[in-house]
Scaffold this motif. Structure first.
Motif, PDB file in Angstrom:
ATOM      1  N   ASN A 113       0.823  -1.214   0.000  1.00  0.00           N
ATOM      2  CA  ASN A 113       0.000   0.000   0.000  1.00  0.00           C
ATOM      3  C   ASN A 113       0.852   1.257   0.000  1.00  0.00           C
ATOM      4  N   ARG A 114       1.934   1.217   0.775  1.00  0.00           N
ATOM      5  CA  ARG A 114       2.833   2.369   0.800  1.00  0.00           C
ATOM      6  C   ARG A 114       3.413   2.619  -0.591  1.00  0.00           C
ATOM      7  N   LYS A 115       3.808   1.565  -1.254  1.00  0.00           N
ATOM      8  CA  LYS A 115       4.388   1.699  -2.592  1.00  0.00           C
ATOM      9  C   LYS A 115       3.347   2.179  -3.603  1.00  0.00           C
ATOM     10  N   VAL A 116       2.139   1.645  -3.508  1.00  0.00           N
ATOM     11  CA  VAL A 116       1.078   2.072  -4.437  1.00  0.00           C
ATOM     12  C   VAL A 116       0.766   3.553  -4.239  1.00  0.00           C
ATOM     13  N   LEU A 117       0.641   3.970  -2.993  1.00  0.00           N
ATOM     14  CA  LEU A 117       0.357   5.384  -2.732  1.00  0.00           C
ATOM     15  C   LEU A 117       1.511   6.274  -3.186  1.00  0.00           C
ATOM     16  N   ALA A 118       2.748   5.827  -2.997  1.00  0.00           N
ATOM     17  CA  ALA A 118       3.899   6.597  -3.473  1.00  0.00           C
ATOM     18  C   ALA A 118       3.884   6.692  -4.998  1.00  0.00           C
ATOM     19  N   LEU A 119       3.536   5.603  -5.673  1.00  0.00           N
ATOM     20  CA  LEU A 119       3.457   5.613  -7.133  1.00  0.00           C
ATOM     21  C   LEU A 119       2.354   6.553  -7.598  1.00  0.00           C
ATOM     22  N   PHE A 137      -9.691   9.487  -6.938  1.00  0.00           N
ATOM     23  CA  PHE A 137     -10.421   8.225  -6.981  1.00  0.00           C
ATOM     24  C   PHE A 137      -9.498   7.052  -6.660  1.00  0.00           C
ATOM     25  N   VAL A 138      -8.306   7.031  -7.256  1.00  0.00           N
ATOM     26  CA  VAL A 138      -7.361   5.937  -7.018  1.00  0.00           C
ATOM     27  C   VAL A 138      -6.927   5.923  -5.557  1.00  0.00           C
ATOM     28  N   LYS A 139      -6.622   7.105  -5.005  1.00  0.00           N
ATOM     29  CA  LYS A 139      -6.217   7.172  -3.595  1.00  0.00           C
ATOM     30  C   LYS A 139      -7.349   6.691  -2.685  1.00  0.00           C
ATOM     31  N   VAL A 142      -7.607   2.879  -2.860  1.00  0.00           N
ATOM     32  CA  VAL A 142      -6.551   2.229  -2.076  1.00  0.00           C
ATOM     33  C   VAL A 142      -6.876   2.330  -0.584  1.00  0.00           C
ATOM     34  N   ASN A 143      -7.297   3.493  -0.145  1.00  0.00           N
ATOM     35  CA  ASN A 143      -7.659   3.671   1.271  1.00  0.00           C
ATOM     36  C   ASN A 143      -8.839   2.784   1.659  1.00  0.00           C
ATOM     37  N   ASN A 144      -9.829   2.672   0.770  1.00  0.00           N
ATOM     38  CA  ASN A 144     -10.977   1.798   1.041  1.00  0.00           C
ATOM     39  C   ASN A 144     -10.559   0.331   1.108  1.00  0.00           C
ATOM     40  N   ALA A 145      -9.653  -0.056   0.229  1.00  0.00           N
ATOM     41  CA  ALA A 145      -9.145  -1.432   0.259  1.00  0.00           C
ATOM     42  C   ALA A 145      -8.406  -1.685   1.568  1.00  0.00           C
ATOM     43  N   ASN A 146      -7.626  -0.702   2.012  1.00  0.00           N
ATOM     44  CA  ASN A 146      -6.916  -0.836   3.298  1.00  0.00           C
ATOM     45  C   ASN A 146      -7.905  -0.990   4.444  1.00  0.00           C
ATOM     46  N   SER A 147      -8.939  -0.173   4.449  1.00  0.00           N
ATOM     47  CA  SER A 147      -9.953  -0.240   5.509  1.00  0.00           C
ATOM     48  C   SER A 147     -10.645  -1.602   5.497  1.00  0.00           C
ATOM     49  N   GLY A 148     -10.970  -2.094   4.311  1.00  0.00           N
ATOM     50  CA  GLY A 148     -11.606  -3.411   4.192  1.00  0.00           C
ATOM     51  C   GLY A 148     -10.707  -4.509   4.728  1.00  0.00           C
ATOM     52  N   TYR A 149      -9.416  -4.431   4.393  1.00  0.00           N
ATOM     53  CA  TYR A 149      -8.484  -5.440   4.895  1.00  0.00           C
ATOM     54  C   TYR A 149      -8.376  -5.357   6.412  1.00  0.00           C
ATOM     55  N   GLU A 150      -8.271  -4.143   6.946  1.00  0.00           N
ATOM     56  CA  GLU A 150      -8.164  -3.982   8.400  1.00  0.00           C
ATOM     57  C   GLU A 150      -9.392  -4.557   9.105  1.00  0.00           C
TER      58      GLU A 150
END
Length: 189
Positions: A113-119, A137-139, A142-150
């Motif tokens: 996630n860190r790498k995707v956000l940096a990209l 939208f992309v950010k 990614v944040n929504n995917a992180n929240s879902g995983y958490e």
């Protein structure tokens, strides 16, 4: 000219390398868990065989039926305790293996996630005017995917904790029941 294709290529290679590292780590943890499980079963089988042999010899040397039944009931308590100890050890192996899997996955997901956000951040610096909504939208995705995983991770941890609590409760109840049954069996002697 935009270096976007090179950035995607580098990001794809880094992601592939990270996924390979994760698979290697998880495979190693799985083998460690299986190794502990096999060792537990071998030790349990060896101890069980030795104990069964000794118990059988005792039962065969009984002088009468009352002594036979007395010996049988006295052997039930230690056997039940060993089954409970085995169950606890098995649950401990599963819990440790699951925790190691979860930790490895969490580390990998956080790094990815860190790498995707940096990209995305780097690409957004070079993005043409009017693409801000797409970058946002992309950010957000990614944040929504992180929240879902958490949320999934928290739910999984809660389920494992509930399973462990239920197992411990069951083991305690069985242990108490066998402890109560042993004195009654001894009183019948």
């Amino acid at each position: 000219m935009f270096p976007v294709p090179e950035q995607f290529s580098a990001a794809t290679k880094a992601n592939f390398d990270a996924q390979l590292a994760l698979i290697t780590t998880l495979t190693g943890k799985a083998f460690e868990g299986v190794e502990k499980f096999v060792e537990l079963n071998l030790n349990a089988a060896k101890a069980s065989l030795e104990e069964s042999t000794a118990n059988t010899k005792q039962l065969l040397n009984a002088k009468d039926a009352q002594e036979f039944f007395s010996l049988s009931s006295s052997q039930a308590q230690p056997t039940a305790e060993k089954v409970l100890a085995y169950s606890r050890h098995l649950a401990n192996i599963a819990s440790i293996t699951q925790a190691e899997f979860t930790h490895a996955a969490e580390v990998q997901i956080a790094e990815t996630n860190r790498k995707v956000l940096a990209l995305v951040e780097e690409i957004s610096k070079n993005a043409p005017a009017g693409s801000e909504q797409f970058v946002t939208f992309v950010k957000t995705a990614v944040n929504n995917a992180n929240s879902g995983y958490e949320n999934l991770s928290k739910t999984t941890k809660q389920a494992v904790e509930a399973l462990e609590a239920n197992l411990n409760n069951t083991v305690t109840q069985i242990s108490e029941a066998t402890s109560k049954a042993a004195p009654r069996a001894a009183a019948k002697k």
